[in-house]
Design a protein around this motif. Structure first.
Motif, PDB file in Angstrom:
ATOM      1  N   ALA A  47       0.838  -1.208   0.000  1.00 37.57           N
ATOM      2  CA  ALA A  47       0.000   0.000   0.000  1.00 37.57           C
ATOM      3  C   ALA A  47       0.871   1.255   0.000  1.00 37.57           C
ATOM      4  CB  ALA A  47      -0.931  -0.010   1.204  1.00 37.57           C
ATOM      5  N   TRP A  48       1.928   1.242   0.794  1.00 37.33           N
ATOM      6  CA  TRP A  48       2.833   2.398   0.821  1.00 37.33           C
ATOM      7  C   TRP A  48       3.505   2.594  -0.521  1.00 37.33           C
ATOM      8  CZ3 TRP A  48       5.701   1.195   6.036  1.00 37.33           C
ATOM      9  CH2 TRP A  48       4.865   1.526   7.099  1.00 37.33           C
ATOM     10  N   ALA A  53       4.315   5.594  -5.360  1.00 44.07           N
ATOM     11  CA  ALA A  53       4.528   5.507  -6.804  1.00 44.07           C
ATOM     12  C   ALA A  53       3.502   6.330  -7.572  1.00 44.07           C
ATOM     13  CB  ALA A  53       4.489   4.051  -7.260  1.00 44.07           C
ATOM     14  N   THR A  54       2.261   6.335  -7.093  1.00 46.86           N
ATOM     15  CA  THR A  54       1.213   7.069  -7.809  1.00 46.86           C
ATOM     16  C   THR A  54       1.046   8.489  -7.280  1.00 46.86           C
ATOM     17  OG1 THR A  54      -0.512   6.292  -6.304  1.00 46.86           O
ATOM     18  CG2 THR A  54      -0.085   4.960  -8.266  1.00 46.86           C
ATOM     19  N   ARG A  55       1.622   8.762  -6.109  1.00 50.22           N
ATOM     20  CA  ARG A  55       1.474  10.060  -5.429  1.00 50.22           C
ATOM     21  C   ARG A  55       0.001  10.401  -5.229  1.00 50.22           C
ATOM     22  NH1 ARG A  55       5.451  14.526  -7.565  1.00 50.22           N
ATOM     23  NH2 ARG A  55       5.098  13.756  -9.646  1.00 50.22           N
ATOM     24  N   ALA A  58      -5.873   8.263  -3.086  1.00 50.25           N
ATOM     25  CA  ALA A  58      -7.081   7.678  -3.673  1.00 50.25           C
ATOM     26  C   ALA A  58      -6.731   6.476  -4.537  1.00 50.25           C
ATOM     27  CB  ALA A  58      -7.826   8.721  -4.493  1.00 50.25           C
ATOM     28  N   ALA A  59      -5.626   6.540  -5.249  1.00 49.54           N
ATOM     29  CA  ALA A  59      -5.210   5.419  -6.091  1.00 49.54           C
ATOM     30  C   ALA A  59      -4.758   4.226  -5.253  1.00 49.54           C
ATOM     31  CB  ALA A  59      -4.086   5.854  -7.027  1.00 49.54           C
ATOM     32  N   ALA A  60      -4.320   4.475  -4.037  1.00 53.17           N
ATOM     33  CA  ALA A  60      -3.829   3.406  -3.170  1.00 53.17           C
ATOM     34  C   ALA A  60      -4.927   2.769  -2.327  1.00 53.17           C
ATOM     35  CB  ALA A  60      -2.729   3.936  -2.268  1.00 53.17           C
ATOM     36  N   LEU A  61      -6.154   3.266  -2.388  1.00 51.29           N
ATOM     37  CA  LEU A  61      -7.217   2.734  -1.523  1.00 51.29           C
ATOM     38  C   LEU A  61      -7.483   1.257  -1.751  1.00 51.29           C
ATOM     39  CD1 LEU A  61      -9.859   5.580  -1.260  1.00 51.29           C
ATOM     40  CD2 LEU A  61      -8.520   4.565   0.564  1.00 51.29           C
TER      41      LEU A  61
END
Length: 93
Positions: A47-48, A53-55, A58-61
């Motif tokens: 997740a981190w 990577a995406t900064r 919301a993309a990491a949810l």
């Protein structure tokens, strides 16, 4: 001199952030769950990495939700703490 003061401020802020993350949160997690803090942090690495990577948080949810569920945290808790428009697993329907 201004750059030295600014560097000192940044260093203190980073130290405070690291202390809060790895000491305070670790103590709270362990005191409430009595589970391994190391396992918890290692379970969140994907997740981190996705977030960095995406900064984008919301993309990491989706990755965060998946990591939490793989660590045994129920879908009800993860959907409340990290709301994501993903349906619950078939076993809970």
């Amino acid at each position: 001199e201004v750059l030295r003061n600014l560097g000192s401020l940044v260093a203190v802020a980073l130290l405070a952030h690291a202390t809060h993350t790895f000491v305070v949160y670790s103590a709270l997690y362990w005191s409430f769950t009595r589970k391994s803090v190391r396992r918890f942090y290692l379970g969140l690495v994907p997740a981190w990495l996705t977030a960095f990577a995406t900064r984008s948080s919301a993309a990491a949810l989706a990755t965060t939700t998946r990591c939490c569920e793989q660590m045994g945290i129920s879908h009800a808790v993860t959907s409340c703490a990290a709301p994501h428009p993903r349906p619950p697993p078939a076993s809970t329907r």
